[in-house]
Design a protein around this motif. Structure first.
Motif, PDB file in Angstrom:
ATOM      1  N   VAL A 248      25.549  31.701  24.998  1.00  0.00           N
ATOM      2  CA  VAL A 248      25.368  32.398  26.275  1.00  0.00           C
ATOM      3  C   VAL A 248      24.089  31.911  26.964  1.00  0.00           C
ATOM      4  CG1 VAL A 248      24.911  34.644  27.330  1.00  0.00           C
ATOM      5  CG2 VAL A 248      26.652  34.440  25.556  1.00  0.00           C
ATOM      6  N   ARG A 249      23.034  31.745  26.155  1.00  0.00           N
ATOM      7  CA  ARG A 249      21.765  31.279  26.733  1.00  0.00           C
ATOM      8  C   ARG A 249      21.943  29.887  27.365  1.00  0.00           C
ATOM      9  NH1 ARG A 249      16.376  31.061  23.045  1.00  0.00           N
ATOM     10  NH2 ARG A 249      16.799  33.284  22.796  1.00  0.00           N
TER      11      ARG A 249
ATOM     12  N   PHE B 192      28.532  45.268  17.240  1.00  0.00           N
ATOM     13  CA  PHE B 192      29.776  45.366  18.011  1.00  0.00           C
ATOM     14  C   PHE B 192      30.906  44.595  17.308  1.00  0.00           C
ATOM     15  CE2 PHE B 192      32.654  43.724  21.282  1.00  0.00           C
ATOM     16  CZ  PHE B 192      33.029  44.910  21.901  1.00  0.00           C
ATOM     17  N   ILE B 193      30.588  43.399  16.862  1.00  0.00           N
ATOM     18  CA  ILE B 193      31.605  42.579  16.168  1.00  0.00           C
ATOM     19  C   ILE B 193      32.027  43.260  14.861  1.00  0.00           C
ATOM     20  CG2 ILE B 193      31.943  40.384  14.938  1.00  0.00           C
ATOM     21  CD1 ILE B 193      30.183  39.083  17.133  1.00  0.00           C
TER      22      ILE B 193
ATOM     23  N   LEU C  23      26.725  41.152  29.520  1.00  0.00           N
ATOM     24  CA  LEU C  23      27.547  39.990  29.147  1.00  0.00           C
ATOM     25  C   LEU C  23      26.726  38.720  28.943  1.00  0.00           C
ATOM     26  CD1 LEU C  23      30.897  40.006  31.188  1.00  0.00           C
ATOM     27  CD2 LEU C  23      30.609  39.996  28.713  1.00  0.00           C
ATOM     28  N   LEU C  24      25.710  38.547  29.750  1.00  0.00           N
ATOM     29  CA  LEU C  24      24.935  37.310  29.660  1.00  0.00           C
ATOM     30  C   LEU C  24      23.648  37.468  28.849  1.00  0.00           C
ATOM     31  CD1 LEU C  24      25.442  35.774  33.225  1.00  0.00           C
ATOM     32  CD2 LEU C  24      26.643  35.291  31.099  1.00  0.00           C
ATOM     33  N   LYS C  25      23.555  38.552  28.124  1.00  0.00           N
ATOM     34  CA  LYS C  25      22.394  38.702  27.239  1.00  0.00           C
ATOM     35  C   LYS C  25      22.639  37.880  25.970  1.00  0.00           C
ATOM     36  CE  LYS C  25      20.612  43.087  28.864  1.00  0.00           C
ATOM     37  NZ  LYS C  25      20.489  44.529  28.631  1.00  0.00           N
ATOM     38  N   ASP C  26      21.547  37.366  25.405  1.00  0.00           N
ATOM     39  CA  ASP C  26      21.730  36.504  24.223  1.00  0.00           C
ATOM     40  C   ASP C  26      21.590  37.278  22.909  1.00  0.00           C
ATOM     41  OD1 ASP C  26      19.051  36.970  24.048  1.00  0.00           O
ATOM     42  OD2 ASP C  26      18.419  34.894  24.346  1.00  0.00           O
ATOM     43  N   HIS C  27      21.716  38.575  22.957  1.00  0.00           N
ATOM     44  CA  HIS C  27      21.624  39.374  21.729  1.00  0.00           C
ATOM     45  C   HIS C  27      22.476  40.633  21.889  1.00  0.00           C
ATOM     46  CE1 HIS C  27      18.548  40.905  24.499  1.00  0.00           C
ATOM     47  NE2 HIS C  27      18.840  42.085  23.974  1.00  0.00           N
TER      48      HIS C  27
ATOM     49  N   LEU D  67      29.932  44.213  26.175  1.00  0.00           N
ATOM     50  CA  LEU D  67      30.954  43.819  27.138  1.00  0.00           C
ATOM     51  C   LEU D  67      30.688  44.397  28.531  1.00  0.00           C
ATOM     52  CD1 LEU D  67      34.256  44.066  25.035  1.00  0.00           C
ATOM     53  CD2 LEU D  67      32.699  42.144  25.338  1.00  0.00           C
TER      54      LEU D  67
ATOM     55  N   ARG E 194      25.218  41.643  19.881  1.00  0.00           N
ATOM     56  CA  ARG E 194      26.660  41.587  19.608  1.00  0.00           C
ATOM     57  C   ARG E 194      27.022  41.856  18.148  1.00  0.00           C
ATOM     58  NH1 ARG E 194      25.399  37.789  23.336  1.00  0.00           N
ATOM     59  NH2 ARG E 194      26.596  37.874  25.273  1.00  0.00           N
ATOM     60  N   GLY E 195      26.029  41.822  17.259  1.00  0.00           N
ATOM     61  CA  GLY E 195      26.298  41.898  15.815  1.00  0.00           C
ATOM     62  C   GLY E 195      27.062  43.138  15.405  1.00  0.00           C
TER      63      GLY E 195
ATOM     64  N   ILE F  68      36.411  38.447  20.975  1.00  0.00           N
ATOM     65  CA  ILE F  68      35.884  39.815  20.821  1.00  0.00           C
ATOM     66  C   ILE F  68      34.613  39.981  21.656  1.00  0.00           C
ATOM     67  CG2 ILE F  68      34.682  41.326  19.167  1.00  0.00           C
ATOM     68  CD1 ILE F  68      36.748  40.410  17.065  1.00  0.00           C
ATOM     69  N   ALA F  69      33.790  38.914  21.698  1.00  0.00           N
ATOM     70  CA  ALA F  69      32.518  38.986  22.428  1.00  0.00           C
ATOM     71  C   ALA F  69      32.724  38.890  23.940  1.00  0.00           C
ATOM     72  CB  ALA F  69      31.599  37.865  21.931  1.00  0.00           C
TER      73      ALA F  69
ATOM     74  N   SER G 209      23.788  30.162  30.600  1.00  0.00           N
ATOM     75  CA  SER G 209      22.912  30.619  31.699  1.00  0.00           C
ATOM     76  C   SER G 209      22.032  29.473  32.183  1.00  0.00           C
ATOM     77  CB  SER G 209      22.040  31.778  31.218  1.00  0.00           C
ATOM     78  OG  SER G 209      22.845  32.868  30.840  1.00  0.00           O
TER      79      SER G 209
ATOM     80  N   GLY H 187      24.917  34.205  20.962  1.00  0.00           N
ATOM     81  CA  GLY H 187      23.818  34.415  21.921  1.00  0.00           C
ATOM     82  C   GLY H 187      23.270  33.098  22.437  1.00  0.00           C
ATOM     83  N   ARG H 188      23.186  32.092  21.549  1.00  0.00           N
ATOM     84  CA  ARG H 188      22.668  30.786  21.962  1.00  0.00           C
ATOM     85  C   ARG H 188      23.646  30.081  22.904  1.00  0.00           C
ATOM     86  NH1 ARG H 188      17.442  29.935  20.070  1.00  0.00           N
ATOM     87  NH2 ARG H 188      17.021  31.904  18.991  1.00  0.00           N
TER      88      ARG H 188
ATOM     89  N   HIS I  55      15.889  42.366  11.420  1.00  0.00           N
ATOM     90  CA  HIS I  55      15.460  43.537  12.196  1.00  0.00           C
ATOM     91  C   HIS I  55      14.894  44.632  11.298  1.00  0.00           C
ATOM     92  CE1 HIS I  55      17.212  41.487  15.514  1.00  0.00           C
ATOM     93  NE2 HIS I  55      18.447  41.580  15.026  1.00  0.00           N
TER      94      HIS I  55
ATOM     95  N   SER J 189      26.572  36.144  15.422  1.00  0.00           N
ATOM     96  CA  SER J 189      26.325  36.774  16.729  1.00  0.00           C
ATOM     97  C   SER J 189      25.138  36.102  17.413  1.00  0.00           C
ATOM     98  CB  SER J 189      26.088  38.269  16.558  1.00  0.00           C
ATOM     99  OG  SER J 189      24.906  38.500  15.822  1.00  0.00           O
TER     100      SER J 189
ATOM    101  N   PHE K 144      33.792  35.227  31.334  1.00  0.00           N
ATOM    102  CA  PHE K 144      32.868  34.519  32.230  1.00  0.00           C
ATOM    103  C   PHE K 144      32.738  33.019  31.938  1.00  0.00           C
ATOM    104  CE2 PHE K 144      29.373  34.174  29.176  1.00  0.00           C
ATOM    105  CZ  PHE K 144      29.650  35.203  28.281  1.00  0.00           C
TER     106      PHE K 144
END
Lengths: 469, 112
Positions: free
Chosen positions: B63-64, A437-438, A428-432, A423, A434-435, B91-92, B67, B60-61, A382, B56, B97
């Motif tokens: 979760v993807r 946050f963890i 919750l269902l987003k694929d990005h 959270l 979390r970094g 934690i995540a 879905s 995400g993968r 990023h 992380s 879900f």
């Protein structure tokens, strides 16, 4: 007239008479003798010719053996040269605030020059140059052995004089010839730009001071390394030098100054010093090229007797690194760099090893790994947008009580104050996302600089049992 | 890392071995999910018992993939996450879900 005795048969002849029988016998005897001699000669000739032929054959065989042996030696010399070339650093490591350049000038013979720049376990920069006396395979073998020993002791010890003492002891026990080596070892703290060094009979490196254009020399007392006659008296003192931004240090071997012209005048230290003064402001590789050109011009085509090496470092300020990192020089942080995913693995392993050495639990080490990994991933993907030319600078300190890590990237920064909560139901269902946050969950402190291109984390260590994992 | 995909029975099982963070592994995982769906299996079980690290992005993968299975009318469940992997997943908030089974027996009971 009195008769006088004649030939061997005892016949008497007068001066006026000829005894043909006697003459015949004499002639026959001479002929027989001649025949015998001729036969003997022919036999001798035949023997000589045979001996000559045998000698020629033997000579040809010896020549063949010699040619083969010479070819084998040539081949071995080529291998030795290749081994020696392989011992020189292919590519010098990259540093945040240190530029480097190197040049090795061979003479076609196998020499004993070697140099290297490595990073120590405490992230300091070790600059080593040495020169084994003599040439050929013995010198190359000793050079290879010395390089291994130096690498071993630099990894274990960070005092140049102690490294020299240990290498000297070991080499003295291995080398039973008159070979020895001269060496210079500097250990540079890249944050403070302070180099501690020792010198073992080696030519004195030159320091170009950017602010004044003056040239200093680095001297410290010390005997050669590896000469068994000196083992009991070999002592190495240690000195230090502080370098300012733009300063250069030229490390070299004596083949440079001992290059001579047709009048057998040496290029010498004074001419070298002049070349350093005139060209010190150039970029390191251009600087070395200019010095080489100056020496070559001086020799005016006169061949080199000895190979030589030059190694240059140029320091720049570490102030910006410190300023952005959140550390101060007094914290004495260690520094690492990452530009690619491969580097992430290296940085993680170095930091985690430090935690292990300081008694952190397996669970804490694993938690730290996730955090350091995420910090670097953020910085590279990023911050630096996966540009391998950009760097993420990692500064860290580890004590038994605390881990503190800072990662600064070369990006534009991000808005760390408005990071969404992963959270929250809508995330919750987003694929990005979390970094960070963890990281916040695992670390005791997480700070950003105002630009948002630096993250600093602190994990306090309480020791004791693993908590849960 | 290594994936082991078994498409027998009523669900597809994807075993992850090693560390899950590289882009190449993400693609391999997505391919495994596609294979499950391609076989008409609407339940994918990701066996994490031999996974030692997940980033992380790796989360995400997951979760993807979850879905994607849901969109196809199916399900994605996690099996036996351990140690730091389990902690990170918790934690995540995945437990909110996603079905997470602690053992094969628990999985077998849940899937009948």
């Amino acid at each position: 007239m009195a008769p006088k005795p004649a030939a061997a048969n005892g016949a008497f002849v007068t001066e006026d008479s000829i005894d043909y029988r006697v003459l015949y016998e004499e002639e026959r005897a001479r002929c027989q003798e001649a025949t015998r001699s001729r036969a003997g000669l022919e036999t001798a000739n035949a023997r000589l010719e045979a001996a000559l032929a045998a000698s020629q054959k033997e000579l040809r065989q010896a020549q063949t053996r010699l040619d083969k042996a010479r070819a084998e030696i040539d081949e071995e010399m080529e291998i030795a040269k290749s081994v020696q070339a392989g011992l020189l650093p292919g590519e010098l490591p990259e540093f945040v605030n240190l530029k480097t350049a190197d040049t090795y000038i061979p003479t076609g013979k196998v020499g004993g020059d070697l140099y290297d720049i490595t990073i120590t376990p405490t992230q300091k920069v070790a600059i080593l140059i040495f020169d084994v006396s003599g040439h050929g395979i013995p010198a190359a073998l000793i050079a290879a052995m010395a390089k291994m020993l130096f690498a071993h002791y630099i990894e274990k010890l960070e005092s140049p004089s102690v490294v020299f003492s240990e290498v000297n002891k070991r080499l003295c026990s291995f080398i039973n010839t008159d070979h020895y080596l001269t060496a210079f070892l500097g250990i540079l703290d890249p944050i403070r730009n302070r180099m501690v060094y020792a010198r073992a009979g080696h030519v004195r490196p030159l320091v170009y001071r950017a602010a004044t254009g003056e040239v200093d020399t680095l001297g410290a007392k010390g005997f050669f390394i590896g000469h068994s006659a000196l083992i009991d008296i070999a002592e190495y003192t240690e000195e230090s030098v502080t370098l300012s931004p733009g300063d250069k240090v030229l490390f070299y071997t004596d083949g440079l100054t001992e290059g001579s012209n047709a009048s057998h005048d040496f290029y010498g230290v004074d001419r070298l010093r002049g070349a350093v003064e005139r060209n010190g402001a150039l970029e390191p590789q251009d600087f070395l090229d200019a010095v080489l050109e100056d020496q070559t011009k001086f020799r005016n085509g006169h061949p080199l007797r000895d190979d030589f090496s030059m190694l240059c470092i140029e320091t720049s300020s570490a102030e910006w690194v410190l300023r952005e990192s959140g550390f101060t020089a007094d914290d004495q942080p260690r520094m690492l760099m990452a530009s690619t995913y491969v580097d992430i693995d290296h940085v993680c392993s170095v930091v985690l090893r430090g935690l292990d050495d300081n008694g952190y639990s397996d669970a804490d080490i694993k938690r730290a790994k996730i955090c350091v990994f995420e910090m670097l991933m953020n910085a590279i993907e990023h911050g630096n947008r996966n540009d391998p030319a950009k760097r993420a600078v990692v500064l860290y300190t580890i004590s038994p009580d605390e881990l503190k890590v800072s990662v600064v990237d070369e990006g534009e920064g991000f808005d760390y104050e408005h990071l969404p909560n992963p959270l929250a139901p809508e995330n919750l269902l987003k694929d990005h996302g979390r970094g960070v946050f963890i990281i916040r969950e695992y670390m005791d402190e997480v700070q950003f600089n105002s630009k948002g291109n630096r993250m600093l984390v602190v994990k306090r260590h309480h020791g004791g049992a693993d908590h849960g994992i | 890392m290594e994936f082991k995909l078994s498409l027998t029975g009523s669900f597809g099982k994807i075993e992850m071995i090693g560390q899950f963070w590289e882009h190449g592994d993400f693609a391999a995982f997505e391919k495994a999910i596609e294979d499950c769906l391609g076989q008409g299996l609407t339940i994918a079980v990701v066996d994490l018992s031999r996974l030692t690290f997940v980033s992380s992005q790796g989360l995400g993968r997951l979760v993807r993939a979850y879905s994607k299975m849901r969109e196809a009318g199916g399900e994605l469940a996690l099996l036996s996450p351990l140690g730091s992997v389990r902690e990170t997943i918790e934690i995540a908030g995945f437990a909110d879900f996603m079905n997470i089974y602690n053992s094969e027996a628990e999985l077998a009971e849940a899937l009948g």
